[in-house]
Design a protein around this motif. Structure first.
Motif, PDB file in Angstrom:
ATOM      1  N   LEU A  81      53.546  32.617  87.431  1.00  8.24           N
ATOM      2  CA  LEU A  81      54.437  31.797  86.610  1.00  8.24           C
ATOM      3  C   LEU A  81      54.383  32.246  85.156  1.00  8.24           C
ATOM      4  CD1 LEU A  81      53.609  28.270  88.108  1.00  8.24           C
ATOM      5  CD2 LEU A  81      55.584  29.727  88.609  1.00  8.24           C
ATOM      6  N   PHE A  82      53.171  32.473  84.661  1.00  7.23           N
ATOM      7  CA  PHE A  82      52.953  33.022  83.318  1.00  7.23           C
ATOM      8  C   PHE A  82      51.759  33.965  83.408  1.00  7.23           C
ATOM      9  CE2 PHE A  82      54.956  28.920  82.626  1.00  7.23           C
ATOM     10  CZ  PHE A  82      55.930  29.216  81.667  1.00  7.23           C
ATOM     11  N   HIS A  83      51.877  35.127  82.798  1.00  2.75           N
ATOM     12  CA  HIS A  83      50.826  36.132  82.964  1.00  2.75           C
ATOM     13  C   HIS A  83      50.725  37.012  81.731  1.00  2.75           C
ATOM     14  CE1 HIS A  83      48.972  39.708  85.330  1.00  2.75           C
ATOM     15  NE2 HIS A  83      48.043  38.910  84.854  1.00  2.75           N
ATOM     16  N   ASP A  84      49.525  37.129  81.200  1.00  6.22           N
ATOM     17  CA  ASP A  84      49.223  38.016  80.081  1.00  6.22           C
ATOM     18  C   ASP A  84      48.055  38.898  80.515  1.00  6.22           C
ATOM     19  OD1 ASP A  84      48.440  39.301  77.766  1.00  6.22           O
ATOM     20  OD2 ASP A  84      48.291  37.481  76.542  1.00  6.22           O
ATOM     21  N   ILE A  85      48.284  40.201  80.589  1.00  3.96           N
ATOM     22  CA  ILE A  85      47.266  41.110  81.118  1.00  3.96           C
ATOM     23  C   ILE A  85      46.044  41.221  80.210  1.00  3.96           C
ATOM     24  CG2 ILE A  85      48.937  42.468  82.420  1.00  3.96           C
ATOM     25  CD1 ILE A  85      48.773  44.578  80.201  1.00  3.96           C
ATOM     26  N   THR A  86      46.146  40.701  78.983  1.00  7.57           N
ATOM     27  CA  THR A  86      45.022  40.817  78.052  1.00  7.57           C
ATOM     28  C   THR A  86      43.973  39.719  78.246  1.00  7.57           C
ATOM     29  OG1 THR A  86      46.088  39.504  76.310  1.00  7.57           O
ATOM     30  CG2 THR A  86      46.540  41.889  76.343  1.00  7.57           C
ATOM     31  N   THR A  87      44.238  38.746  79.119  1.00  6.49           N
ATOM     32  CA  THR A  87      43.266  37.680  79.342  1.00  6.49           C
ATOM     33  C   THR A  87      42.962  37.529  80.826  1.00  6.49           C
ATOM     34  OG1 THR A  87      42.788  35.318  79.036  1.00  6.49           O
ATOM     35  CG2 THR A  87      45.084  35.910  79.453  1.00  6.49           C
ATOM     36  N   LYS A  88      41.748  37.115  81.113  1.00  7.65           N
ATOM     37  CA  LYS A  88      41.335  36.890  82.495  1.00  7.65           C
ATOM     38  C   LYS A  88      41.302  35.402  82.850  1.00  7.65           C
ATOM     39  CE  LYS A  88      38.578  41.118  82.978  1.00  7.65           C
ATOM     40  NZ  LYS A  88      37.232  41.680  83.301  1.00  7.65           N
ATOM     41  N   ASP A  89      41.534  34.524  81.864  1.00  4.82           N
ATOM     42  CA  ASP A  89      41.551  33.084  82.143  1.00  4.82           C
ATOM     43  C   ASP A  89      42.688  32.774  83.106  1.00  4.82           C
ATOM     44  OD1 ASP A  89      39.414  32.613  80.416  1.00  4.82           O
ATOM     45  OD2 ASP A  89      40.740  32.402  78.692  1.00  4.82           O
ATOM     46  N   THR A  90      42.365  32.046  84.174  1.00  6.04           N
ATOM     47  CA  THR A  90      43.321  31.888  85.269  1.00  6.04           C
ATOM     48  C   THR A  90      43.343  30.466  85.794  1.00  6.04           C
ATOM     49  OG1 THR A  90      43.022  34.187  85.980  1.00  6.04           O
ATOM     50  CG2 THR A  90      43.906  32.658  87.611  1.00  6.04           C
ATOM     51  N   ASN A 142      58.357  19.965  86.822  1.00  5.30           N
ATOM     52  CA  ASN A 142      57.087  19.490  86.297  1.00  5.30           C
ATOM     53  C   ASN A 142      55.991  20.545  86.442  1.00  5.30           C
ATOM     54  OD1 ASN A 142      55.745  17.294  85.001  1.00  5.30           O
ATOM     55  ND2 ASN A 142      54.649  16.871  86.902  1.00  5.30           N
ATOM     56  N   ILE A 143      56.031  21.292  87.534  1.00  6.37           N
ATOM     57  CA  ILE A 143      55.075  22.384  87.725  1.00  6.37           C
ATOM     58  C   ILE A 143      55.229  23.420  86.612  1.00  6.37           C
ATOM     59  CG2 ILE A 143      54.463  24.335  89.213  1.00  6.37           C
ATOM     60  CD1 ILE A 143      53.435  21.682  90.229  1.00  6.37           C
ATOM     61  N   GLN A 144      56.467  23.754  86.294  1.00 11.78           N
ATOM     62  CA  GLN A 144      56.727  24.716  85.207  1.00 11.78           C
ATOM     63  C   GLN A 144      56.222  24.169  83.876  1.00 11.78           C
ATOM     64  OE1 GLN A 144      57.944  27.811  85.032  1.00 11.78           O
ATOM     65  NE2 GLN A 144      58.398  28.075  87.216  1.00 11.78           N
ATOM     66  N   LYS A 145      56.388  22.865  83.655  1.00 12.04           N
ATOM     67  CA  LYS A 145      55.920  22.247  82.407  1.00 12.04           C
ATOM     68  C   LYS A 145      54.401  22.355  82.285  1.00 12.04           C
ATOM     69  CE  LYS A 145      55.389  17.806  82.145  1.00 12.04           C
ATOM     70  NZ  LYS A 145      55.615  16.334  82.098  1.00 12.04           N
ATOM     71  N   ILE A 146      53.702  22.068  83.385  1.00 13.68           N
ATOM     72  CA  ILE A 146      52.235  22.151  83.372  1.00 13.68           C
ATOM     73  C   ILE A 146      51.777  23.587  83.140  1.00 13.68           C
ATOM     74  CG2 ILE A 146      50.173  21.900  84.803  1.00 13.68           C
ATOM     75  CD1 ILE A 146      51.639  19.556  86.200  1.00 13.68           C
ATOM     76  N   ALA A 147      52.383  24.531  83.864  1.00 11.81           N
ATOM     77  CA  ALA A 147      52.005  25.940  83.728  1.00 11.81           C
ATOM     78  C   ALA A 147      52.263  26.442  82.312  1.00 11.81           C
ATOM     79  CB  ALA A 147      52.773  26.781  84.744  1.00 11.81           C
ATOM     80  N   SER A 148      53.398  26.068  81.744  1.00 14.12           N
ATOM     81  CA  SER A 148      53.736  26.482  80.380  1.00 14.12           C
ATOM     82  C   SER A 148      52.720  25.922  79.382  1.00 14.12           C
ATOM     83  CB  SER A 148      55.145  26.002  80.024  1.00 14.12           C
ATOM     84  OG  SER A 148      55.457  26.288  78.678  1.00 14.12           O
ATOM     85  N   TYR A 149      52.339  24.668  79.566  1.00  8.45           N
ATOM     86  CA  TYR A 149      51.365  24.042  78.671  1.00  8.45           C
ATOM     87  C   TYR A 149      50.023  24.762  78.738  1.00  8.45           C
ATOM     88  CZ  TYR A 149      48.042  20.524  76.989  1.00  8.45           C
ATOM     89  OH  TYR A 149      47.030  19.884  76.318  1.00  8.45           O
ATOM     90  N   LEU A 150      49.536  25.043  79.947  1.00 11.70           N
ATOM     91  CA  LEU A 150      48.242  25.702  80.101  1.00 11.70           C
ATOM     92  C   LEU A 150      48.257  27.124  79.552  1.00 11.70           C
ATOM     93  CD1 LEU A 150      47.336  24.438  83.692  1.00 11.70           C
ATOM     94  CD2 LEU A 150      46.280  23.718  81.539  1.00 11.70           C
ATOM     95  N   PHE A 151      49.376  27.812  79.706  1.00 18.01           N
ATOM     96  CA  PHE A 151      49.489  29.188  79.225  1.00 18.01           C
ATOM     97  C   PHE A 151      49.655  29.243  77.705  1.00 18.01           C
ATOM     98  CE2 PHE A 151      52.131  32.936  78.174  1.00 18.01           C
ATOM     99  CZ  PHE A 151      51.285  33.947  78.619  1.00 18.01           C
ATOM    100  N   ASN A 152      50.600  28.485  77.176  1.00 16.91           N
ATOM    101  CA  ASN A 152      50.919  28.569  75.751  1.00 16.91           C
ATOM    102  C   ASN A 152      49.882  27.896  74.866  1.00 16.91           C
ATOM    103  OD1 ASN A 152      53.462  30.017  75.871  1.00 16.91           O
ATOM    104  ND2 ASN A 152      54.332  28.176  76.796  1.00 16.91           N
ATOM    105  N   SER A 153      49.231  26.865  75.377  1.00 21.80           N
ATOM    106  CA  SER A 153      48.246  26.150  74.560  1.00 21.80           C
ATOM    107  C   SER A 153      46.846  26.753  74.655  1.00 21.80           C
ATOM    108  CB  SER A 153      48.177  24.675  74.984  1.00 21.80           C
ATOM    109  OG  SER A 153      49.411  24.033  74.766  1.00 21.80           O
ATOM    110  N   PHE A 154      46.491  27.291  75.843  1.00 25.70           N
ATOM    111  CA  PHE A 154      45.106  27.707  76.068  1.00 25.70           C
ATOM    112  C   PHE A 154      44.956  29.115  76.625  1.00 25.70           C
ATOM    113  CE2 PHE A 154      45.362  23.056  77.020  1.00 25.70           C
ATOM    114  CZ  PHE A 154      44.848  22.626  75.806  1.00 25.70           C
ATOM    115  N   GLY A 155      46.069  29.785  76.932  1.00 22.46           N
ATOM    116  CA  GLY A 155      46.002  31.168  77.383  1.00 22.46           C
ATOM    117  C   GLY A 155      45.642  31.366  78.836  1.00 22.46           C
TER     118      GLY A 155
END
Length: 257
Positions: free
Chosen positions: A60-69, A30-43
């Motif tokens: 868990l998910f990381h994109d160096i082009t964004t600072k949203d955390t 469930n933690i992975q599901k929440i993290a995936s949703y926050l990353f893929n839907s909102f960055g």
């Protein structure tokens, strides 16, 4: 006064920190599901932390082009906390307010609004004087000790200069005043017990009520803490002149002061 007319943006209030809490029974899937949703839907970059420290354990998910955390804290004081710090808190709140967040991705564990920081940024004048600001903090400390029941008022000196801390950090209402690069920040940190009666309005998108209650509380509480006869307290007068007080408006305020 009609409560529906009061919004954060009307008085330049903004959310600066937001956390959600869940029961510790939530599993890794469930933690992975929440993290995936926050990353893929909102960055939102998503990091995991375990235990009562604030040390990050892994991304868990990381994109160096964004600072949203967002930071998901497992077993943090016997609960799971999903934390949106600083501007990420502003972003997540606006997503919730605009009905873009689907709470079903956070199920089956029940959610709570665990912390919300509201702040007002007073622009520094061209003639800003650091000594005058430090004196304002000293005068505010004396004002609080003389005219309120609050006894825990500290002046903290760090690399950013003097910080006025009002109440213990663990208190349901913790107020700080400090200097940023271009503003003086008046920051109110509200924890779960201070937000208890607003949980339903937050999760059911009743934001007219939610923001009206918190805006009134913020300004009426700040009015008790700071002297108004100087530039650093003058921002409060705009709200106080506009809205008259009555018993209904101050019901929330008087419960906590």
């Amino acid at each position: 006064m009609h409560q529906n007319s009061i919004k954060f943006e009307d008085h330049e209030l903004k959310v600066d920190f937001l956390t959600l809490s869940m029961h510790n029974s939530t599993d890794e899937k469930n933690i992975q599901k929440i993290a995936s949703y926050l990353f893929n839907s909102f960055g939102f970059n998503c990091f995991l932390s375990e235990g009562n420290t604030r040390k990050l354990s892994r991304p868990l998910f990381h994109d160096i082009t964004t600072k949203d955390t967002t930071i998901i804290r497992l077993n943090y004081w016997n609960r799971i906390v999903i934390e949106f710090p600083g501007k990420s808190g502003q972003k997540f709140y606006q997503l919730v307010r605009s009905h873009q967040v689907d709470w079903k991705f956070f199920q089956p564990a029940p959610l709570g609004l665990n912390r919300l920081d509201l702040c007002y940024d007073l622009d520094k004048r061209d003639s800003f004087n650091l000594k005058e600001f430090d004196q304002f903090l000293l005068d505010s400390r004396r004002h609080i000790l003389d005219f309120t029941r609050t006894r825990n008022v500290k002046l903290i000196n760090n690399s950013r200069g003097l910080i006025l801390g009002i109440n213990k950090r663990s208190n349901a209402r913790y107020f700080r005043v400090y200097e940023t690069l271009s503003t003086i920040r008046f920051e109110l940190e509200l924890k779960k017990s201070a937000l208890e009666h607003l949980q339903t309005s937050f999760f059911t998108s009743q934001f007219n009520f939610f923001e009206s209650q918190l805006t009134q509380f913020y300004f009426q509480y700040a009015k008790l803490l700071f002297p108004l006869d100087n530039y650093f307290g003058s921002w409060l007068m705009n709200f106080l002149r506009k809205y008259s007080q009555n018993e209904h408006d101050n019901k929330f305020v008087t419960c906590f002061i």
